[in-house]
Scaffold this active site. Structure first.
Site, PDB file in Angstrom:
ATOM      1  N   GLY A 185       6.023  -5.899  -7.434  1.00 50.16           N
ATOM      2  CA  GLY A 185       5.434  -6.947  -8.169  1.00 50.16           C
ATOM      3  C   GLY A 185       4.090  -6.613  -8.661  1.00 50.16           C
ATOM      4  O   GLY A 185       3.762  -6.628  -9.782  1.00 50.16           O
ATOM      5  N   ALA A 186       3.146  -5.922  -7.775  1.00 55.10           N
ATOM      6  CA  ALA A 186       1.971  -5.664  -8.220  1.00 55.10           C
ATOM      7  C   ALA A 186       2.101  -4.496  -9.290  1.00 55.10           C
ATOM      8  O   ALA A 186       1.171  -4.385 -10.246  1.00 55.10           O
ATOM      9  CB  ALA A 186       0.984  -5.066  -7.005  1.00 55.10           C
ATOM     10  N   ASP A 236       9.223   0.320 -12.622  1.00 58.26           N
ATOM     11  CA  ASP A 236       8.224  -1.065 -12.609  1.00 58.26           C
ATOM     12  C   ASP A 236       7.575  -0.756 -13.950  1.00 58.26           C
ATOM     13  O   ASP A 236       7.158  -1.788 -14.571  1.00 58.26           O
ATOM     14  CB  ASP A 236       7.293  -1.005 -11.222  1.00 58.26           C
ATOM     15  CG  ASP A 236       8.250  -1.167  -9.999  1.00 58.26           C
ATOM     16  OD1 ASP A 236       8.961  -1.721 -10.070  1.00 58.26           O
ATOM     17  OD2 ASP A 236       7.538  -0.683  -8.915  1.00 58.26           O
ATOM     18  N   ASP A 286       6.379  13.057 -11.380  1.00 52.97           N
ATOM     19  CA  ASP A 286       6.481  12.081 -10.305  1.00 52.97           C
ATOM     20  C   ASP A 286       6.961  10.563 -10.838  1.00 52.97           C
ATOM     21  O   ASP A 286       6.592   9.987 -11.630  1.00 52.97           O
ATOM     22  CB  ASP A 286       5.216  11.826  -9.731  1.00 52.97           C
ATOM     23  CG  ASP A 286       5.269  10.645  -8.576  1.00 52.97           C
ATOM     24  OD1 ASP A 286       6.255  10.135  -8.168  1.00 52.97           O
ATOM     25  OD2 ASP A 286       4.210  10.446  -7.859  1.00 52.97           O
ATOM     26  N   VAL A 337       0.799  -1.088  -0.213  1.00 52.36           N
ATOM     27  CA  VAL A 337      -0.037   0.008  -0.232  1.00 52.36           C
ATOM     28  C   VAL A 337       1.136   1.224  -0.027  1.00 52.36           C
ATOM     29  O   VAL A 337       1.727   1.503   0.921  1.00 52.36           O
ATOM     30  CB  VAL A 337      -0.946   0.027   1.346  1.00 52.36           C
ATOM     31  CG1 VAL A 337      -1.612   1.373   1.149  1.00 52.36           C
ATOM     32  CG2 VAL A 337      -2.001  -1.201   0.993  1.00 52.36           C
ATOM     33  N   SER A 372       4.835   7.281 -17.797  1.00 49.22           N
ATOM     34  CA  SER A 372       4.423   7.355 -16.597  1.00 49.22           C
ATOM     35  C   SER A 372       4.673   8.146 -15.733  1.00 49.22           C
ATOM     36  O   SER A 372       3.828   8.630 -14.776  1.00 49.22           O
ATOM     37  CB  SER A 372       4.784   6.089 -16.215  1.00 49.22           C
ATOM     38  OG  SER A 372       6.006   6.025 -15.639  1.00 49.22           O
ATOM     39  N   THR A 408      18.557   0.298 -16.617  1.00 53.17           N
ATOM     40  CA  THR A 408      17.757   1.020 -16.847  1.00 53.17           C
ATOM     41  C   THR A 408      18.470   2.312 -16.218  1.00 53.17           C
ATOM     42  O   THR A 408      18.865   2.234 -15.158  1.00 53.17           O
ATOM     43  CB  THR A 408      16.438   0.903 -16.002  1.00 53.17           C
ATOM     44  OG1 THR A 408      16.931   0.761 -14.765  1.00 53.17           O
ATOM     45  CG2 THR A 408      15.709  -0.245 -16.686  1.00 53.17           C
ATOM     46  N   GLY A 443      16.845   5.632 -16.288  1.00 51.68           N
ATOM     47  CA  GLY A 443      16.322   6.805 -15.894  1.00 51.68           C
ATOM     48  C   GLY A 443      16.080   7.562 -17.101  1.00 51.68           C
ATOM     49  O   GLY A 443      15.786   6.984 -18.135  1.00 51.68           O
ATOM     50  N   GLU A 464      11.398  -7.976  -2.965  1.00 53.94           N
ATOM     51  CA  GLU A 464      10.549  -7.503  -1.869  1.00 53.94           C
ATOM     52  C   GLU A 464      10.127  -8.843  -1.257  1.00 53.94           C
ATOM     53  O   GLU A 464       9.008  -8.668  -0.449  1.00 53.94           O
ATOM     54  CB  GLU A 464       9.694  -6.421  -2.258  1.00 53.94           C
ATOM     55  CG  GLU A 464       9.987  -5.278  -2.628  1.00 53.94           C
ATOM     56  CD  GLU A 464       9.093  -4.191  -3.073  1.00 53.94           C
ATOM     57  OE1 GLU A 464       9.359  -2.947  -2.838  1.00 53.94           O
ATOM     58  OE2 GLU A 464       7.994  -4.553  -3.544  1.00 53.94           O
TER      59      GLU A 464
END
EC number: 2.7.1.229
Length: 307
Positions: free
Chosen positions: A41-42, A254, A248, A12, A284, A221, A223, A140
């Site tokens: 993961g999510a 991810d 942001d 969360v 994103s 990666t 950035g 994680e």
């Protein structure tokens, strides 16, 4: 299109937008707070699913007020949640995130139920995992579960991707040799390789060091500077960035991995998938938040057409 399994975390996100970070013992007022669904993961699963991929997730949630919302969020995104398990007496994972005006962020994670994802959970999902074309992992969750999953993929001819984040200090290079893709950022690459990674040249040297230790393909990666593809016996390829104004940067890595997975399983075109991933990650960061900043397939196609 192929099927993707994500073995990993959910969190969360507790996001604070601040003019600056407070010093030791200092209290300051922040202008805005948001709460959302996250976890590496999510996030990666959601990014792939938003782009039309078939995704299943193997993860654990707590028995607190956050669990129902996490499961509902995954289901609403079209993700197979048969292997999302509740753990009694345990909190769900949470991630306090602090975002500065530049868009840069600092993140803490509390693993909660994610710390209890075990090799036995992979074995329970084995028959469905065997039907997948790519298994995506992060750090994680316990390392033993990651090692077990990589070995499972190798044993059954399933390609695997490991995003070694958060940056580990105790990753056993021998136990990740069979992974198909290792996808670190610069900080993670420096930690894993033990080498400085302050420039693209140093990033290539560090990635080559990992290739020398048995890793087949390293995708670094960078950035705002795009990405590097380093493979054994091949010249390094640079994936050019897309220039955008960041709002942001939370979850951009991810977004890259989830979109790469989606486009890679479509036709195994590695270069095309990487170019799509750089663009999806760039898109994103033009919006606030993590998962809510991830574009649908239609919106992403419109973004690509505008470049």
């Amino acid at each position: 299109m192929g099927k993707i399994a994500v073995v990993g975390s959910n969190m969360v996100d507790l996001i604070t937008y601040t003019a600056r970070m407070p010093g030791p013992g200092e209290t300051i007022e922040a202008p805005r707070f948001e709460m959302g669904c996250g976890g590496k993961g999510a996030n990666q699963a959601i990014a792939a699913a938003r782009l039309g991929a078939e995704v299943m997730m193997v993860t654990k949630v707590g028995d607190d007020i956050f669990a129902d919302n996490t499961i509902r969020n995954l289901k609403e995104s079209g993700i197979d949640t048969r292997y999302v398990e509740r753990v009694p007496g345990t909190s769900s994972g949470v991630a306090p995130i602090f975002v500065e005006p530049s868009g840069e962020n600092s993140i803490l994670i509390i693993k909660g139920a994610n710390a209890l994802l075990s090799p036995a959970d992979i074995d329970r999902a084995a028959e469905d995992l065997k039907g997948c074309d790519l298994i995506v992992m992060q750090l994680e969750v316990p390392l033993e579960t990651i090692y077990h999953t990589i070995a499972f993929g190798a044993r059954h001819g399933i390609e695997t991707l490991l995003n070694p984040a958060p940056a580990p200090t105790d990753l056993d290079p021998k136990r990740i040799e069979q992974v198909t893709f290792l996808v670190p950022n610069q900080t993670e690459l420096a930690t894993i390789s033990g080498l400085p990674v302050n420039s693209e040249a140093e990033a290539e040297t560090a990635a080559r060091a990992l290739i020398g230790r048995g890793i087949r393909t390293v995708i670094v990666t960078l950035g705002a500077r795009g990405a590097l593809l380093v493979s054994k016996g091949e010249e390094t390829r640079r994936i050019e960035p897309v220039r955008v104004t960041p709002v942001d940067t939370t979850g951009a890595g991810d977004a890259f991995i989830g979109s790469f997975a989606r486009y890679y399983v479509e036709n195994r075109d590695l270069d095309a998938a990487l170019h799509k991933a750089v663009r999806y990650a760039a898109d994103s960061i033009t919006r606030p938040g993590t998962q809510k900043s991830y574009a649908s397939r239609e919106a992403f196609e419109a973004f690509c057409a505008s470049l």
